[in-house]
Motif scaffolding. Structure first.
Motif, PDB file in Angstrom:
ATOM      1  N   LEU A   3      85.758  56.472  86.025  1.00 35.11           N
ATOM      2  CA  LEU A   3      86.471  57.619  85.463  1.00 35.11           C
ATOM      3  C   LEU A   3      87.960  57.326  85.229  1.00 35.11           C
ATOM      4  N   THR A   4      88.370  56.103  85.473  1.00 38.07           N
ATOM      5  CA  THR A   4      89.779  55.722  85.281  1.00 38.07           C
ATOM      6  C   THR A   4      90.318  56.066  83.886  1.00 38.07           C
ATOM      7  N   PRO A   5      89.529  55.936  82.803  1.00 36.95           N
ATOM      8  CA  PRO A   5      90.059  56.293  81.469  1.00 36.95           C
ATOM      9  C   PRO A   5      90.512  57.746  81.361  1.00 36.95           C
ATOM     10  N   TYR A   6      90.099  58.606  82.296  1.00 37.38           N
ATOM     11  CA  TYR A   6      90.501  60.014  82.251  1.00 37.38           C
ATOM     12  C   TYR A   6      91.800  60.264  83.022  1.00 37.38           C
ATOM     13  N   VAL A   7      92.379  59.206  83.573  1.00 39.81           N
ATOM     14  CA  VAL A   7      93.698  59.309  84.193  1.00 39.81           C
ATOM     15  C   VAL A   7      94.722  58.896  83.143  1.00 39.81           C
ATOM     16  N   TYR A   8      95.477  59.875  82.645  1.00 39.00           N
ATOM     17  CA  TYR A   8      96.428  59.625  81.562  1.00 39.00           C
ATOM     18  C   TYR A   8      97.864  59.495  82.062  1.00 39.00           C
ATOM     19  N   ALA A   9      98.106  59.984  83.264  1.00 41.65           N
ATOM     20  CA  ALA A   9      99.481  60.025  83.773  1.00 41.65           C
ATOM     21  C   ALA A   9      99.454  59.969  85.287  1.00 41.65           C
ATOM     22  N   ILE A  10     100.579  59.591  85.878  1.00 40.81           N
ATOM     23  CA  ILE A  10     100.769  59.751  87.316  1.00 40.81           C
ATOM     24  C   ILE A  10     102.104  60.447  87.533  1.00 40.81           C
ATOM     25  N   GLU A  11     102.180  61.186  88.629  1.00 39.09           N
ATOM     26  CA  GLU A  11     103.426  61.816  89.027  1.00 39.09           C
ATOM     27  C   GLU A  11     104.151  60.855  89.962  1.00 39.09           C
ATOM     28  N   THR A  12     105.362  60.462  89.580  1.00 40.19           N
ATOM     29  CA  THR A  12     106.055  59.420  90.343  1.00 40.19           C
ATOM     30  C   THR A  12     106.541  59.905  91.697  1.00 40.19           C
ATOM     31  N   GLY A  13     106.811  61.216  91.840  1.00 43.21           N
ATOM     32  CA  GLY A  13     107.225  61.754  93.131  1.00 43.21           C
ATOM     33  C   GLY A  13     108.709  61.569  93.391  1.00 43.21           C
ATOM     34  N   LEU A  14     109.220  62.270  94.400  1.00 41.50           N
ATOM     35  CA  LEU A  14     110.641  62.240  94.702  1.00 41.50           C
ATOM     36  C   LEU A  14     111.101  60.882  95.222  1.00 41.50           C
ATOM     37  N   SER A  15     110.190  60.109  95.809  1.00 39.35           N
ATOM     38  CA  SER A  15     110.573  58.846  96.434  1.00 39.35           C
ATOM     39  C   SER A  15     110.521  57.649  95.499  1.00 39.35           C
ATOM     40  N   SER A  16     110.127  57.858  94.249  1.00 40.82           N
ATOM     41  CA  SER A  16     110.161  56.753  93.286  1.00 40.82           C
ATOM     42  C   SER A  16     110.664  57.270  91.951  1.00 40.82           C
ATOM     43  N   ASP A  17     111.151  56.362  91.126  1.00 40.48           N
ATOM     44  CA  ASP A  17     111.618  56.725  89.789  1.00 40.48           C
ATOM     45  C   ASP A  17     110.977  55.781  88.773  1.00 40.48           C
ATOM     46  N   PRO A  18     111.166  56.008  87.470  1.00 40.07           N
ATOM     47  CA  PRO A  18     110.511  55.163  86.473  1.00 40.07           C
ATOM     48  C   PRO A  18     110.729  53.663  86.646  1.00 40.07           C
ATOM     49  N   PRO A  19     111.959  53.172  86.896  1.00 40.14           N
ATOM     50  CA  PRO A  19     112.127  51.724  87.040  1.00 40.14           C
ATOM     51  C   PRO A  19     111.250  51.109  88.133  1.00 40.14           C
ATOM     52  N   MET A  20     111.024  51.828  89.205  1.00 36.01           N
ATOM     53  CA  MET A  20     110.148  51.303  90.250  1.00 36.01           C
ATOM     54  C   MET A  20     108.720  51.157  89.721  1.00 36.01           C
ATOM     55  N   ASN A  21     108.263  52.138  88.940  1.00 28.17           N
ATOM     56  CA  ASN A  21     106.907  52.108  88.398  1.00 28.17           C
ATOM     57  C   ASN A  21     106.756  51.120  87.250  1.00 28.17           C
ATOM     58  N   TRP A  22     107.855  50.834  86.536  1.00 24.94           N
ATOM     59  CA  TRP A  22     107.789  49.853  85.445  1.00 24.94           C
ATOM     60  C   TRP A  22     107.435  48.464  85.961  1.00 24.94           C
ATOM     61  N   ARG A  23     107.604  48.229  87.238  1.00 22.40           N
ATOM     62  CA  ARG A  23     107.340  46.906  87.793  1.00 22.40           C
ATOM     63  C   ARG A  23     105.843  46.599  87.901  1.00 22.40           C
ATOM     64  N   LEU A  24     104.991  47.606  87.677  1.00 22.96           N
ATOM     65  CA  LEU A  24     103.540  47.405  87.735  1.00 22.96           C
ATOM     66  C   LEU A  24     102.981  47.437  86.319  1.00 22.96           C
ATOM     67  N   SER A  25     102.548  46.298  85.816  1.00 24.26           N
ATOM     68  CA  SER A  25     102.043  46.239  84.444  1.00 24.26           C
ATOM     69  C   SER A  25     100.804  47.110  84.263  1.00 24.26           C
ATOM     70  N   LYS A  26     100.048  47.333  85.348  1.00 28.46           N
ATOM     71  CA  LYS A  26      98.822  48.133  85.231  1.00 28.46           C
ATOM     72  C   LYS A  26      99.115  49.611  85.008  1.00 28.46           C
ATOM     73  N   LEU A  27     100.389  50.015  85.099  1.00 22.12           N
ATOM     74  CA  LEU A  27     100.747  51.402  84.814  1.00 22.12           C
ATOM     75  C   LEU A  27     101.297  51.581  83.401  1.00 22.12           C
ATOM     76  N   ASP A  28     101.349  50.502  82.622  1.00 19.82           N
ATOM     77  CA  ASP A  28     101.971  50.562  81.300  1.00 19.82           C
ATOM     78  C   ASP A  28     101.305  51.569  80.371  1.00 19.82           C
TER      79      ASP A  28
END
Length: 420
Positions: free
Chosen positions: A184-209
């Protein structure tokens, strides 16, 4: 273009203010500058009754507060606020020999869909005990149940990096979205980064592109609404907003809380006063350099472990973001007192009456106009907009500090580009 805070909680959620009713939620959304706000907690029967009684269907998959419930506001902040049906589910279950605790944010287009979802979830566990119900169901199975009943509902992993209750949490999460949701992974379109992370932290994971990175306040009290938010450039209706989250078209960027303020952002040992970056922790073999005991591993470390890119990498599809310091915190620093003090609240109220919503003041208002109201406030906001701030990351249960003026121990200057 408008701001949207899609994840909040009602007064029926655990550890939430009794002031989190629909009247106050709308009022504070206007004070903050939020155009679209989540209802939160639509799974709770009593809160759902309030939604039914106090909100009008706007005919676009969204809702507005009935006029008889509206509270008085400064003219500078008056603006129509729309509600989107939202709720958070806590899934606690065993998978692959490990206890999992995954929180999911649901966004739903109609009360009809809510009734079907609530009926199904009520067969799994109690929806009355908490606005954020705890269900002993696999996150993948919950997604399957919801999508079969309401294909238009969006299911988004909430505050993705929180140690104890998230998809990537160090204590009870997974190492990838695929490990959690499988087919069911194709039905995950977004993640909420939360207060403890920001976009640059998440950009470091290519699988979140391929995912849209959203940010919300997860507010438990009215004043916390809008501490994080999303920026949309779409029509204000459910289908347009959902499409923007699915495809990124019309999703402009996010407004962010400085993640360093989180109390588990960095690693460390509070007893010894030791704060460590993830690389320092690894270099020291996870041991405190003072007492030799294991340090507490923070959110940044978890990102470091899962990342396949170096710090500072920015993918081509990256959207802009802007990290803000809440206006009461700025005023508190200027007044050298607590952000919750009477002095700060009085000055905050004057600023809102004179200059407009908090987002207008922090992000848009011409500095010359702010200067006419308060020259020191204008200087502080100028520095914040440029990212000229001092950061002390939180660690091992110790909240971090973000300052604009003055000196701080072990500080860094955090730069950022303007969102607009």
């Amino acid at each position: 273009m408008f701001y949207a805070d899609l994840h909040i909680h009602s007064k029926f959620s655990r550890a939430t203010s009794k002031d989190m009713n629909l009247e106050n939620i709308e009022q504070w959304s206007q004070i903050k500058g939020i155009k679209l706000i989540g209802t939160g907690d639509f799974t709770h029967p009593e809160w759902l009754r309030e939604i039914e009684n106090k909100l009008n269907e706007a005919g676009n998959g969204l809702f507005t507060l009935k006029s008889k419930y509206r509270l008085n506001l400064p003219e500078a902040c008056q603006n129509e606020v729309f509600f989107i049906l939202s709720s958070e589910i806590s899934c606690i279950y065993q998978k692959n020999g490990k206890l999992r605790k995954i929180h999911l944010l649901l966004l739903t287009p109609s009360l009809k869909d809510v009734y079907k979802i609530n009926h199904a979830l009520n067969q799994i566990g109690s929806l009355l005990s908490d606005g954020r119900p705890i269900l002993g169901v696999d996150a993948k199975e919950l997604m399957k149940i919801v999508l079969e009943l309401s294909p238009e509902t969006l299911i988004i992993p909430a505050h993705a990096w929180t140690p104890h209750f998230s998809i990537f949490g160090s204590q009870s999460g997974f190492d990838s979205i695929e490990e959690c949701f499988e087919e069911l992974t194709p039905y995950v379109y977004a993640i909420e980064t939360g207060l403890s992370s920001d976009p640059p932290m998440n950009w470091r994971l290519s699988k979140l592109d391929g995912l849209v990175l959203i940010s919300n306040s997860d507010a438990h009290s009215p004043a916390k609404i809008g501490r994080e938010a999303n920026v949309f450039d779409t029509e204000i209706n459910y289908n347009s907003i959902a499409e923007a989250i699915k495809t990124g078209k019309g999703f402009i960027g996010t407004v962010e809380f400085f993640p360093e303020e989180g109390k588990y952002h960095y690693d460390g040992h509070r007893t010894c006063g030791i704060r460590l970056s993830p690389k320092e922790t690894i270099k020291r073999n996870y041991l405190c350099p003072v007492c030799g005991k294991k340090v507490t591993v923070g959110v940044m470390h978890r990102v470091e472990l899962l990342a396949d890119r170096e710090e500072g990498f920015k993918p081509p599809q990256a959207r802009p973001y802007f990290s803000i310091i809440p206006l009461p915190e700025i005023i508190g620093e200027l007044k050298k007192t607590s952000a919750q003090s009477k002095t700060v609240l009085e000055h905050y109220s004057k600023a809102i009456h004179s200059l407009g919503s908090e987002y207008d003041i922090l992000l848009k208002k011409d500095l010359r106009e702010i200067e006419k109201f308060d020259a020191s406030l204008a200087e502080a906001i100028k520095r914040m907009r440029k990212g000229e701030i001092i950061v002390e990351p939180g660690y091992d249960g110790e909240y971090g500090k973000v300052k604009i003026f003055g000196e701080a121990v072990e500080t860094t200057i955090k730069g950022q580009s303007l969102l607009f």
